[in-house]
Design a protein around this motif. Structure first.
Motif, short mmCIF file in Angstrom:
data_model
loop_
_atom_site.label_atom_id
_atom_site.label_comp_id
_atom_site.label_asym_id
_atom_site.label_seq_id
_atom_site.Cartn_x
_atom_site.Cartn_y
_atom_site.Cartn_z
N SER A 67 -6.49 13.71 0.35
CA SER A 67 -6.69 15.11 0.43
C SER A 67 -6.17 15.45 1.70
O SER A 67 -6.36 17.02 1.93
N GLY A 68 -5.43 14.87 2.41
CA GLY A 68 -4.61 15.52 3.51
C GLY A 68 -5.71 16.06 4.61
O GLY A 68 -6.47 15.48 5.15
N LEU A 69 -5.20 17.39 5.00
CA LEU A 69 -6.07 18.14 6.11
C LEU A 69 -7.10 18.97 5.35
O LEU A 69 -7.96 19.57 5.90
N PHE A 79 -2.55 15.46 -5.34
CA PHE A 79 -1.92 16.42 -5.41
C PHE A 79 -0.57 15.93 -4.10
O PHE A 79 -1.05 15.84 -2.98
N PHE A 80 0.46 16.13 -4.44
CA PHE A 80 1.80 15.77 -3.64
C PHE A 80 1.51 14.26 -2.83
O PHE A 80 1.30 14.25 -1.41
N PRO A 81 1.34 13.30 -3.71
CA PRO A 81 1.22 11.96 -3.14
C PRO A 81 2.76 11.51 -2.20
O PRO A 81 3.54 12.28 -2.65
N ALA A 84 -10.53 5.54 3.00
CA ALA A 84 -10.56 4.50 2.07
C ALA A 84 -9.43 4.61 1.31
O ALA A 84 -8.81 5.59 1.10
N ASN A 85 -8.58 3.40 1.23
CA ASN A 85 -7.83 3.44 0.24
C ASN A 85 -8.24 3.74 -1.21
O ASN A 85 -8.79 2.94 -1.64
N ALA A 86 -7.54 4.64 -1.73
CA ALA A 86 -7.93 5.21 -2.94
C ALA A 86 -7.78 4.18 -3.97
O ALA A 86 -8.88 4.07 -4.91
N VAL A 103 0.88 -1.14 0.01
CA VAL A 103 -0.04 -0.12 0.25
C VAL A 103 0.56 1.37 0.02
O VAL A 103 2.21 1.32 0.50
N SER A 104 0.19 2.38 -0.38
CA SER A 104 0.91 3.65 -0.63
C SER A 104 1.20 4.24 0.60
O SER A 104 1.46 5.58 0.60
N PHE A 105 0.65 3.78 1.55
CA PHE A 105 0.68 4.76 2.99
C PHE A 105 1.22 3.84 4.21
O PHE A 105 0.97 2.64 4.06
C1 LIG Z 1 2.21 14.12 1.34
S1 LIG Z 1 0.22 14.23 1.81
C2 LIG Z 1 -0.35 15.40 0.82
C3 LIG Z 1 -1.58 15.72 1.37
C4 LIG Z 1 -2.57 17.00 0.50
N1 LIG Z 1 -2.62 16.41 -0.77
C5 LIG Z 1 -1.53 18.25 0.36
O1 LIG Z 1 -1.17 18.62 -0.79
O2 LIG Z 1 -1.47 18.88 1.36
C6 LIG Z 1 -0.31 12.65 0.86
C7 LIG Z 1 -1.56 12.13 1.55
O3 LIG Z 1 -2.03 11.20 0.76
C8 LIG Z 1 -2.60 10.19 1.74
N2 LIG Z 1 -2.62 8.86 1.24
C9 LIG Z 1 -1.37 7.77 0.87
N3 LIG Z 1 -1.86 6.66 0.33
C10 LIG Z 1 -3.24 6.86 0.11
C11 LIG Z 1 -4.13 6.01 -0.31
N4 LIG Z 1 -3.83 4.82 -1.13
N5 LIG Z 1 -5.51 6.46 -0.30
C12 LIG Z 1 -5.79 7.54 0.18
N6 LIG Z 1 -4.74 8.52 0.74
C13 LIG Z 1 -3.93 8.08 0.49
C14 LIG Z 1 -1.84 10.16 3.08
O4 LIG Z 1 -2.63 9.58 4.17
C15 LIG Z 1 -1.39 11.65 2.99
O5 LIG Z 1 -2.42 12.29 3.93
#
Ligand SMILES: C[S@@+](CC[C@H](N)C(=O)[O-])C[C@H]1O[C@@H](n2cnc3c(N)ncnc32)[C@H](O)[C@@H]1O
Length: 294
Positions: A81-83, A150-152, A129-131, A20-22
């Motif tokens: 979507s982060g915060l 954005f910014f994964p 949810a895991n996207a 997974v990516s997280f």
């Molecule tokens: C680096 S942060 C960037 C947050 C936001 N997009 C921003 O620009 O401030 C990446 C975010 O992606 C979420 N994330 C990573 N893998 C994900 C997944 N498979 N599904 C949903 N969210 C994921 C993380 O939990 C984290 O909040």
């Protein structure tokens, strides 16, 4: 929930065999976030799970946007979507569009709920949810007008690269949910992730780069990163003496010119989040990419 060690393990979802990516971070909510999660539950999509993980998605579940939002409208989905800074800002500016935030990090979603309340929004829903799973099964085919990533998480260490979200199989599920003509917008501050995104999308059957061939040579942010060596200095990951920088495939300064380009102008619908701001402060370049589903 069974604690019997002999009990069958949960049915694996479509992506559970994949890394997974997280990182699973704490889901505990405190204070205002906890209260928001309890009181603003009308904005939270109840996702049925197929495993014990609170980010999994039952593959039989279908998201019904008309029922969730109580109306029919174009749908924008933000992955990670982060915060919630970007999605709530955009939702405020576009009241006639529906917005869905997909995020694994519950405190981030709770913070998004607080923003929804503060801005008195009615056009945003959030789903833990895991996207990758949500795009594979939960969202109906062709139901999304814009997809935002954005910014994964950059996963800059070589051994972690397989965890990156934007790869071939993710491009397939992105194509599945996007309507014909729909846009996929991406942004990153990591040059080698930007190159990976550009490569993945160049090889993806259903996408065309809206800015194909634009911003090459000296105008390319990639050339600028390579020339300045900025990621050597502020790469975000320690660069050990005598080792190549982890943040770019190049080995040093002035070693490359990007002749391919394809970079989009900064998406003006994206508010400057605290995350992007930190990148700017560190002198990092931001890479924007925009693709159309064909
Ligand atoms: C680096 S942060 C960037 C947050 C936001 N997009 C921003 O620009 O401030 C990446 C975010 O992606 C979420 N994330 C990573 N893998 C994900 C997944 N498979 N599904 C949903 N969210 C994921 C993380 O939990 C984290 O909040």
């Amino acid at each position: 929930m069974s604690t019997n060690p002999a009990a069958p393990s949960p049915t694996p979802g479509p992506h559970l065999s994949q890394p997974v990516s997280f990182v699973r971070r704490g889901s505990r909510l405190q204070g205002r976030r906890r209260q928001a999660w309890a009181e603003l539950d009308g904005f939270v999509v109840e996702v049925p799970r197929n495993t014990m993980a609170d980010t999994s998605v039952d593959p039989d579940y279908r998201f019904d946007a008309t029922a969730e939002f109580g109306r029919e409208a174009p749908l924008v989905v933000e992955v990670g979507s982060g915060l919630g800074e970007a999605i709530t800002h955009a939702a405020e500016l576009q009241p006639h569009t529906n917005f869905l935030a997909l995020e694994v990090y519950k405190p981030g979603l709770a913070q998004t709920l607080l923003r929804i309340e503060q801005k008195q929004l009615t056009n945003v829903r959030v789903a833990q949810a895991n996207a990758a799973e949500a795009l594979a099964t939960m969202l109906p085919p062709g139901s999304v007008n814009e997809l935002w990533v954005f910014f994964p998480d950059p996963w800059h260490k070589t051994r972690h690269r397989k965890r990156r979200l934007v790869k071939d199989d993710f491009a397939e599920v992105a194509a599945r949910v996007l309507a014909d003509g729909g846009l996929w917008r991406l942004a990153t501050d990591w040059s080698d992730y930007a190159v990976q995104m550009r490569d993945v999308l160049a090889g993806a059957e259903h996408f065309t780069n809206v800015h194909d061939g634009e911003r090459t040579g000296a105008e390319s942010p990639l050339t600028q990163v390579w020339e300045s060596g900025v990621e050597l200095v502020v790469g975000g990951a320690p660069v050990r003496e005598g080792k190549d920088p982890v943040s770019t495939g190049n080995t040093g300064v002035n070693e490359g010119i990007d002749t391919r380009g394809g970079w989009a102008p900064r998406f003006d619908g994206r508010i400057l989040t605290s995350f992007e701001n930190k990148a700017h402060e560190a002198g990092r370049m931001i890479f924007d990419l925009t693709y159309r589903k064909i």
